[in-house]
Design an enzyme around this catalytic site. Sequence first.
Site, PDB file in Angstrom:
ATOM      1  N   SER A 254       0.821  -1.200   0.000  1.00 52.10           N
ATOM      2  CA  SER A 254       0.000   0.000   0.000  1.00 52.10           C
ATOM      3  C   SER A 254       0.862   1.259   0.000  1.00 52.10           C
ATOM      4  O   SER A 254       1.993   1.258   0.483  1.00 52.10           O
ATOM      5  CB  SER A 254      -0.900   0.015   1.232  1.00 52.10           C
ATOM      6  OG  SER A 254      -0.129  -0.072   2.416  1.00 52.10           O
TER       7      SER A 254
ATOM      8  N   GLN B 149       1.696   4.287   1.823  1.00 51.35           N
ATOM      9  CA  GLN B 149       1.577   4.383   3.266  1.00 51.35           C
ATOM     10  C   GLN B 149       2.597   5.352   3.835  1.00 51.35           C
ATOM     11  O   GLN B 149       3.518   5.805   3.153  1.00 51.35           O
ATOM     12  CB  GLN B 149       1.808   3.003   3.889  1.00 51.35           C
ATOM     13  CG  GLN B 149       3.180   2.410   3.559  1.00 51.35           C
ATOM     14  CD  GLN B 149       3.356   0.989   4.063  1.00 51.35           C
ATOM     15  OE1 GLN B 149       4.010   0.761   5.058  1.00 51.35           O
ATOM     16  NE2 GLN B 149       2.735   0.036   3.353  1.00 51.35           N
TER      17      GLN B 149
ATOM     18  N   HIS C 214       4.379   6.178   8.060  1.00 48.85           N
ATOM     19  CA  HIS C 214       4.418   5.767   9.460  1.00 48.85           C
ATOM     20  C   HIS C 214       4.415   7.010  10.344  1.00 48.85           C
ATOM     21  O   HIS C 214       5.202   7.936  10.121  1.00 48.85           O
ATOM     22  CB  HIS C 214       5.659   4.932   9.733  1.00 48.85           C
ATOM     23  CG  HIS C 214       5.790   3.749   8.808  1.00 48.85           C
ATOM     24  ND1 HIS C 214       4.817   2.783   8.707  1.00 48.85           N
ATOM     25  CD2 HIS C 214       6.749   3.405   7.927  1.00 48.85           C
ATOM     26  CE1 HIS C 214       5.186   1.882   7.808  1.00 48.85           C
ATOM     27  NE2 HIS C 214       6.353   2.244   7.310  1.00 48.85           N
TER      28      HIS C 214
ATOM     29  N   LYS D 113       7.884   4.572  13.665  1.00 51.23           N
ATOM     30  CA  LYS D 113       8.421   3.460  12.868  1.00 51.23           C
ATOM     31  C   LYS D 113       9.321   3.959  11.736  1.00 51.23           C
ATOM     32  O   LYS D 113       9.058   3.679  10.567  1.00 51.23           O
ATOM     33  CB  LYS D 113       7.267   2.623  12.308  1.00 51.23           C
ATOM     34  CG  LYS D 113       7.702   1.291  11.678  1.00 51.23           C
ATOM     35  CD  LYS D 113       6.516   0.650  10.980  1.00 51.23           C
ATOM     36  CE  LYS D 113       6.927  -0.599  10.226  1.00 51.23           C
ATOM     37  NZ  LYS D 113       5.844  -1.149   9.400  1.00 51.23           N
TER      38      LYS D 113
ATOM     39  N   GLU E 134      12.286   3.512   9.251  1.00 52.28           N
ATOM     40  CA  GLU E 134      12.734   2.210   8.755  1.00 52.28           C
ATOM     41  C   GLU E 134      13.778   2.365   7.654  1.00 52.28           C
ATOM     42  O   GLU E 134      13.960   3.438   7.076  1.00 52.28           O
ATOM     43  CB  GLU E 134      11.544   1.398   8.240  1.00 52.28           C
ATOM     44  CG  GLU E 134      10.826   2.002   7.045  1.00 52.28           C
ATOM     45  CD  GLU E 134       9.545   1.263   6.693  1.00 52.28           C
ATOM     46  OE1 GLU E 134       8.955   0.598   7.571  1.00 52.28           O
ATOM     47  OE2 GLU E 134       9.122   1.366   5.525  1.00 52.28           O
TER      48      GLU E 134
ATOM     49  N   HIS F 122       5.442   6.198   0.956  1.00 52.37           N
ATOM     50  CA  HIS F 122       6.239   5.204   0.238  1.00 52.37           C
ATOM     51  C   HIS F 122       5.395   3.964  -0.040  1.00 52.37           C
ATOM     52  O   HIS F 122       4.343   3.760   0.561  1.00 52.37           O
ATOM     53  CB  HIS F 122       7.489   4.812   1.035  1.00 52.37           C
ATOM     54  CG  HIS F 122       7.189   4.191   2.369  1.00 52.37           C
ATOM     55  ND1 HIS F 122       6.788   4.930   3.456  1.00 52.37           N
ATOM     56  CD2 HIS F 122       7.227   2.901   2.790  1.00 52.37           C
ATOM     57  CE1 HIS F 122       6.601   4.133   4.497  1.00 52.37           C
ATOM     58  NE2 HIS F 122       6.838   2.906   4.114  1.00 52.37           N
TER      59      HIS F 122
ATOM     60  N   ARG G 254      -2.522   3.929   5.838  1.00 51.12           N
ATOM     61  CA  ARG G 254      -2.627   3.609   4.407  1.00 51.12           C
ATOM     62  C   ARG G 254      -3.654   4.494   3.715  1.00 51.12           C
ATOM     63  O   ARG G 254      -4.617   4.931   4.333  1.00 51.12           O
ATOM     64  CB  ARG G 254      -3.031   2.143   4.215  1.00 51.12           C
ATOM     65  CG  ARG G 254      -2.083   1.139   4.861  1.00 51.12           C
ATOM     66  CD  ARG G 254      -2.593  -0.286   4.673  1.00 51.12           C
ATOM     67  NE  ARG G 254      -1.695  -1.265   5.264  1.00 51.12           N
ATOM     68  CZ  ARG G 254      -1.773  -1.653   6.526  1.00 51.12           C
ATOM     69  NH1 ARG G 254      -2.704  -1.161   7.323  1.00 51.12           N
ATOM     70  NH2 ARG G 254      -0.917  -2.542   7.009  1.00 51.12           N
TER      71      ARG G 254
ATOM     72  N   LYS H 150      -6.944  -3.099   2.528  1.00 50.33           N
ATOM     73  CA  LYS H 150      -7.000  -2.936   3.978  1.00 50.33           C
ATOM     74  C   LYS H 150      -7.602  -1.582   4.359  1.00 50.33           C
ATOM     75  O   LYS H 150      -7.890  -0.743   3.506  1.00 50.33           O
ATOM     76  CB  LYS H 150      -5.587  -3.068   4.576  1.00 50.33           C
ATOM     77  CG  LYS H 150      -4.985  -4.453   4.435  1.00 50.33           C
ATOM     78  CD  LYS H 150      -3.620  -4.506   5.101  1.00 50.33           C
ATOM     79  CE  LYS H 150      -3.003  -5.888   4.987  1.00 50.33           C
ATOM     80  NZ  LYS H 150      -1.673  -5.949   5.653  1.00 50.33           N
TER      81      LYS H 150
END
Length: 427
Positions: free
Chosen positions: A116, A118, A120, A143, A145, A283, A302, A308
């Site tokens: 997706s 999305q 964070h 989050k 990453e 991203h 998302r 979802k």
Amino acid sequence: MDLNGHNKHEETTTLGLMKLKCSVQNYDWGRVGYESSVAKLFESNSGGEIDEKKHYAEFWMGTHVSGPSFLDDGGNVSLKSWLMQNPKVLGDVVVNKWGHDLPFLLKVLSVGRSLSIQAHPDKELAGLLHKLQPNVYKDANHKPEMALALTEFEALCGFISSEELDAVLETVPEIKEVVGDAYADQIVTFNNHNGEVKEEQVLRSVFTKLMSVDRNVISKALSRLINRLNSEKETRQLTRKEELVLKLEMQYPDDVGVLAALLLNLVRLEPGDGLYIGANEPHAYLNGECIECMAASDNVVRAGLTPKYIDVKILCSMLTYKQGLPEILKGVSLNPYVRRYTPPFEEFEVDRCMLDQGASVVFPALPGPSVFVVISGEGSMHTSSSEDMVSEGAALFAPAGVEVRVTTESELHFYRAGVNNKVLLNF
């Protein structure tokens, strides 16, 4: 006494490595059966049977409740509960800063189709979302990453430049039809105020309008776009972005994320390249396999390319709207076999190790813990008190204060995740 027969109040240097049994996630975007490296790693790690029809997306090493690791000692003790009982293995720096838990989560991803679009949330927003919707946002942590490519790897990451945005709105009439008025109004305001209105505000207006439009409008615009591209590819070569649009529309028909992809940077990583993503940055991973490390969180907001739960309002309000290509990390060579990737995040860094036949390497004792995962090959990991034979799928926890020497008589490809060295050295 701990599970290795040591008194838990002894110095951590008397402990050896702890082998881990790790979790797998079967998300729909994962690769199927043995086409997935995640499936093969999970099978080797846990002995679990692989379903050839099932999607294997993520192999998790850490303490997060959504996919915890367990000590591989014949019992059923989670790494998280063992750390709670033996906090000294984390080292004083980690305990003082993050408490009695591992501050990072290490994963391997096998991406068969797009994740997706999305972002964070940062810590403040993560705490609020977790409080309001704990079933959707599973923890209160941020989050940040980093992904390190194991194969050729494609991703959408961050917004395109202002010049590229102008070009998209000029050459993709289907997007202009959806957001043209909002964009034109912003441009007039921008010009009339001699640049007082930031480019970020123009982008925010365009993206928010696009993501908020009725699904029927998006469906019609996508239909026109796909028909036009299919017609034009008979007479010209499509761009990489245009080819991506056709691919994404097949994966996610009538999804606004297909149009939104045109506003994001398309990034291609070669094996060994790294990409880090901060809080509130849009991203979507598209294809390939990678190592991923992050702060210990599973929070995702998302807004496209997914069946979802989506939250367009939250996503559009939280984004930074930074423009331009992201930085590609190449790593810093520590020795002939190890490259270190250090993102601008406190919780983690990652070492990539490619050992040749007969080679060896030493990972010095650190004031914080490490987690190792073996991608391929065979070898041995030695500490002052233990020796472990390792091969594909092996995952091991190394306590703070433990030196690890790795040897191989064949070849060995593995990764080490640990707390960012700058934090350990400057605390």
